[in-house]
Every structure is written in structure tokens, then in C-alpha cells.
Scaffold this active site. Structure first.
Site, PDB file in Angstrom:
ATOM      1  CE1 TYR A 102       2.150   8.572  13.930  1.00  0.00           C
ATOM      2  CE2 TYR A 102       3.251   6.613  13.047  1.00  0.00           C
ATOM      3  CZ  TYR A 102       2.588   7.250  14.073  1.00  0.00           C
ATOM      4  OH  TYR A 102       2.357   6.592  15.255  1.00  0.00           O
ATOM      5  CG  ASN A 133       5.162  -2.912  13.975  1.00  0.00           C
ATOM      6  OD1 ASN A 133       6.182  -3.603  13.985  1.00  0.00           O
ATOM      7  ND2 ASN A 133       4.217  -3.078  13.090  1.00  0.00           N
ATOM      8  N   GLY A 166       3.698  13.617   2.764  1.00  0.00           N
ATOM      9  CA  GLY A 166       3.541  14.507   3.919  1.00  0.00           C
ATOM     10  C   GLY A 166       2.416  15.507   3.676  1.00  0.00           C
ATOM     11  CE1 TYR A 180      10.813   1.156   4.379  1.00  0.00           C
ATOM     12  CE2 TYR A 180      10.667  -0.848   5.693  1.00  0.00           C
ATOM     13  CZ  TYR A 180      10.742   0.528   5.614  1.00  0.00           C
ATOM     14  OH  TYR A 180      10.761   1.271   6.759  1.00  0.00           O
ATOM     15  CB  SER A 231      12.982  -0.456   8.870  1.00  0.00           C
ATOM     16  OG  SER A 231      12.009  -1.457   8.960  1.00  0.00           O
ATOM     17  CG  LEU A 247      -3.322  -4.087  13.454  1.00  0.00           C
ATOM     18  CD1 LEU A 247      -4.290  -4.827  12.540  1.00  0.00           C
ATOM     19  CD2 LEU A 247      -2.611  -5.066  14.390  1.00  0.00           C
ATOM     20  CE  LYS A 254      13.743   3.092   5.573  1.00  0.00           C
ATOM     21  NZ  LYS A 254      13.862   4.530   5.775  1.00  0.00           N
TER      22      LYS A 254
HETATM   23  N1  UFG Z   1      -2.537  -6.122   9.524  1.00  0.00           N
HETATM   24  C1  UFG Z   1      -3.811  -6.588   9.322  1.00  0.00           C
HETATM   25  N2  UFG Z   1      -4.727  -5.738   8.767  1.00  0.00           N
HETATM   26  C2  UFG Z   1      -4.420  -4.465   8.393  1.00  0.00           C
HETATM   27  C3  UFG Z   1      -3.120  -4.005   8.615  1.00  0.00           C
HETATM   28  C4  UFG Z   1      -2.190  -4.857   9.179  1.00  0.00           C
HETATM   29  O1  UFG Z   1      -4.120  -7.740   9.628  1.00  0.00           O
HETATM   30  O2  UFG Z   1      -5.296  -3.749   7.889  1.00  0.00           O
HETATM   31  C5  UFG Z   1      -1.552  -7.007  10.157  1.00  0.00           C
HETATM   32  C6  UFG Z   1      -0.348  -7.245   9.261  1.00  0.00           C
HETATM   33  O3  UFG Z   1      -0.568  -8.328   8.410  1.00  0.00           O
HETATM   34  C7  UFG Z   1       0.754  -7.497  10.311  1.00  0.00           C
HETATM   35  C8  UFG Z   1       0.342  -6.614  11.499  1.00  0.00           C
HETATM   36  O4  UFG Z   1      -1.043  -6.355  11.307  1.00  0.00           O
HETATM   37  O5  UFG Z   1       0.687  -8.823  10.721  1.00  0.00           O
HETATM   38  C9  UFG Z   1       1.084  -5.306  11.554  1.00  0.00           C
HETATM   39  O6  UFG Z   1       0.995  -4.673  10.289  1.00  0.00           O
HETATM   40  P1  UFG Z   1       1.420  -3.155  10.041  1.00  0.00           P
HETATM   41  O7  UFG Z   1       1.215  -2.879   8.577  1.00  0.00           O
HETATM   42  O8  UFG Z   1       0.766  -2.277  11.028  1.00  0.00           O
HETATM   43  O9  UFG Z   1       2.955  -3.174  10.403  1.00  0.00           O
HETATM   44  P2  UFG Z   1       4.170  -3.990   9.748  1.00  0.00           P
HETATM   45  O10 UFG Z   1       4.748  -4.807  10.838  1.00  0.00           O
HETATM   46  O11 UFG Z   1       3.808  -4.671   8.493  1.00  0.00           O
HETATM   47  O12 UFG Z   1       5.040  -2.727   9.302  1.00  0.00           O
HETATM   48  C10 UFG Z   1       6.092  -2.167  10.012  1.00  0.00           C
HETATM   49  C11 UFG Z   1       6.119  -0.678   9.705  1.00  0.00           C
HETATM   50  C12 UFG Z   1       6.256  -0.477   8.209  1.00  0.00           C
HETATM   51  C13 UFG Z   1       7.512  -1.181   7.764  1.00  0.00           C
HETATM   52  C14 UFG Z   1       7.502  -2.632   8.182  1.00  0.00           C
HETATM   53  C15 UFG Z   1       8.811  -3.286   7.869  1.00  0.00           C
HETATM   54  O13 UFG Z   1       4.942  -0.081  10.187  1.00  0.00           O
HETATM   55  O14 UFG Z   1       6.299   0.896   7.889  1.00  0.00           O
HETATM   56  O15 UFG Z   1       7.282  -2.757   9.576  1.00  0.00           O
HETATM   57  O16 UFG Z   1       8.881  -4.584   8.339  1.00  0.00           O
HETATM   58  F1  UFG Z   1       7.610  -1.125   6.432  1.00  0.00           F
END
Ligand code: UFG
Length: 329
Positions: free
Chosen positions: A10, A175, A35, A146, A122, A195, A150
Site C-alpha cells: 500500500y 494512520n 504486495g 510490532y 511507526s 478502519l 520498529k
Molecule cells: N477499528 C474498528 N473497526 C475496524 C478497524 C478498526 O473499530 O474494522 C478501530 C480500531 O479499533 C482503532 C481505529 O479504528 O481504534 C483505527 O484502527 P486501524 O486498524 O485503522 O489503525 P491503527 O491505529 O490500529 O493502526 C495503525 C496502522 C497500523 C499500525 C498501528 C500501530 O494503520 O498499520 O497503527 O499502532 F500497526
């Protein structure tokens, strides 16, 4: 020529597109485990792109790239696993790939005299924030393998600079979201855990799982700092320039400084899709901090990075990409 590891993924693929559009020759090294080959085929239409399929865990795969391409000036290193929950269940996978694989890359770089690297780090290196927005001086205390993987690489990079003069810029992403504004490429994870794409395809899947409504935040749902992919990539180009001009190692947060809750993101997506999003409330997902927002002053002041895109533009581009993917299926 720039070597991009993970260039079929991505974030990596958006970087490759930008480099090619700027007229820079690129070689992508990717295992294609996560990928996509079709992304590489698409990217080839936009400039001088070589592709090598290989795995960083095999040092000879990556040595071969430097051996056959003596004109590599610097490396942008995206290749790595990035799912927090998976890293907790299977730390071996994360340390082996993200740490050992990176060591192989760095050792091959040293062997062939390539001494500049931009590293995808990250916000996970900070762990549970002591304060927000988080600046680069915040304590580094990852709470999952993870994030540890990093941080370990950041420490290795610092030691390799002192001992061997290998210069690095570590970019600590918050994010990343959205798709290329011309609709050429976008986000394609399998499984998708993020999300925004999950909201955009929730209709197709029945409903969205919303993880946790009992956080100490404005509406009980997690707050994150969503940075547009094109803006994020611009920072990589600036980081390369920084290395070329200053020949100095450093680290920078990449985020907008704005926090949005999960519920706010759902509402924004509803506006853009012009339809309601169905969601089910689930318990908290393991390892999710309540709030993660970036203090981006350092990137603005030192890299001269600027935020160009709004969150609505990011979601709009992700939505266009989602529709395009569906029509292509
Ligand atoms: N969430 C939902 N439903 C979903 C997906 C996410 O409620 O289907 C919530 C998660 O619980 C979180 C928020 O949406 O509260 C954001 O979640 P993401 O998975 O989109 O993003 P993260 O903050 O968990 O992840 C980001 C990066 C990851 C990395 C992580 C490290 O996108 O690749 O930070 O902290 F690993």
C-alpha cells in the site's frame, strides 16, 4: 536509482508512483506475499521501473539486487509486517521478518557502499502515550512486538550510523489513509484491518465491527491521526533530500496533528458515501491506545513538510478506489 523494498504494498506503491512521476529510476524488491503483482504492472506504465521478487530473510536475494544494480544511491524501506494483533500472537514472525530481514538489507547496503536509507517506522514506537499530541521526544515504550520490531530497527540504524556512517531517516507514521488522487492505485490489504477501508466496504460485508466504545475520549471511541497517503509520501521525498543535503540521521513524526474518533470517521464516510453505515459494537481490540495524535512540528520545520490534503479528500479518494476495485472484480 532508488531501491524501494515493499514497493508492491500500500504505502510503498504510492511512493514508487511518486518517484516515477518525478522521473526517478526505481527498483522494487518485494516478496509479493502481501504486495501485488498487478500493482507492479500498473506502476510500470509510469516510468523506469525494475522489479525483483525476493525475500529480505534471504540475504542472497537482496545482495543480488545490489550486485546487479551498482547505481542504487539510496533505499526506502517499507517491507515489513504491520498488524499489531498478529504480532502479539506470533512475535517470531515479526522479529524474524521486520528485524532480521532489515539487518540483511542494512548489511547488504554496507557491503555495496549504499549509505542512505529512509525507514518506515511507526507511532507504535511510543506505546501508550503519556501526553498528546506526541512529539519525537516522547518516551519510547512500545507495547507490542510490532512496535518493538520498529524500535529495534531504529536503534540498529542509530548504531550503524555511529559505527559505519550509514545515514537514516526514520519516519514514524500515524494512520496512513486514502488512495492516490489520480485513482491509479490504492489500499488492498488481505485481510483488511484498517478502519476507513473497512467502513467503505461494510455494506458488502453486512456491517462494520466497531472495537470499543468505553475509551476515555470525547465519544468513547478511539481517536487517531489520519494522514493522507500522498502527503505521507511527499515526506519520503523530502527525507531523501534531507539525507542528500545534510548527510545526517534523524526521525520525524508523520501525522496531521488532528485527532478523529472512530465515530467521527464513520460520520464522515456516511457523508461521502451518502448512505448510513451499519455497525456492531465489539469489545476493545487488544493493544489499541485510546488516543494517538502527532505533534508534526519537527517534520514541518526541518523537512519543510506541509499537509496539503484534508481528511475528507482522503476518504473521498479511498471511496473512489473502493468503487473502482469493485467494478474491476
Ligand atoms: N477499528 C474498528 N473497526 C475496524 C478497524 C478498526 O473499530 O474494522 C478501530 C480500531 O479499533 C482503532 C481505529 O479504528 O481504534 C483505527 O484502527 P486501524 O486498524 O485503522 O489503525 P491503527 O491505529 O490500529 O493502526 C495503525 C496502522 C497500523 C499500525 C498501528 C500501530 O494503520 O498499520 O497503527 O499502532 F500497526
Amino acid at each position: 536509482m532508488i531501491l524501494v523494498t515493499g514497493g508492491a504494498g500500500y504505502i510503498g506503491s504510492h511512493c514508487v508512483l511518486k518517484l516515477l512521476s518525478d522521473g526517478i529510476d526505481v527498483i522494487v524488491f518485494d516478496s509479493l506475499e502481501l504486495g501485488h503483482r498487478e500493482t507492479i504492472e500498473t506502476l510500470k506504465r509510469y516510468g523506469s521501473l525494475k522489479f525483483v521478487q525476493g525475500n529480505l530473510k534471504n540475504i542472497d536475494d537482496i545482495r543480488g539486487v545490489f550486485m546487479s544494480n551498482k547505481n542504487i544511491e539510496s533505499v526506502i524501506h517499507f517491507a515489513g509486517y504491520s498488524q499489531v494483533a498478529e504480532s502479539i500472537k506470533n512475535p517470531q514472525k515479526y522479529y524474524y521478518n521486520n528485524v532480521y530481514g532489515t539487518l540483511n538489507l542494512l548489511n547488504a547496503m554496507l557491503e555495496f557502499g549504499v549509505k542512505q536509507i529512509v525507514f518506515s517506522s511507526s507511532a507504535a514506537v511510543y506505546g501508550e502515550p503519556k501526553y498528546t499530541p506526541i512529539d519525537e521526544n516522547h518516551q519510547l515504550n512500545p507495547i507490542n512486538p510490532y512496535g518493538n520490531s520498529k524500535l529495534i530497527v531504529e536503534k540498529i540504524l542509530s548504531d550503524y550510523d555511529k559505527a559505519y556512517g550509514l545515514k537514516s531517516v526514520s519516519l514514524r507514521y500515524f494512520n496512513a489513509c486514502g488512495a492516490d488522487s489520480n485513482g491509479i492505485i490504492g489500499e488492498m490489504h488481505n485481510p483488511e484491518t484498517h478502519l476507513i477501508p473497512n467502513i467503505l466496504k461494510s455494506d458488502k460485508e453486512g456491517s462494520l465491527k466497531l472495537f470499543g466504545t468505553d475509551y476515555d475520549t470525547k465519544d468513547g471511541t478511539c481517536v487517531r491521526d489520519y494522514i493522507n497517503i500522498d502527503d505521507l509520501i511527499n515526506a519520503h521525498i523530502l527525507a531523501l533530500k534531507y539525507l542528500q543535503t545534510n548527510n545526517k540521521s534523524d526521525c520525524f513524526n508523520l501525522g496531521t496533528g488532528e485527532g478523529n474518533s472512530v465515530k467521527e470517521i464513520i460520520e464522515l464516510c456516511e457523508k461521502i458515501m451518502c448512505k448510513p453505515v451499519k455497525y456492531e459494537i465489539h469489545p476493545r481490540r487488544t493493544g489499541d491506545p485510546a488516543v494517538l495524535t502527532a505533534d508534526n512540528t519537527k517534520a514541518k520545520e526541518i523537512l519543510n513538510w506541509i499537509q496539503e490534503k484534508t481528511l475528507s479528500q482522503s476518504i473521498q479518494s479511498a471511496y473512489e478506489w473502493e468503487k473502482y476495485k469493485n467494478s474491476a472484480e
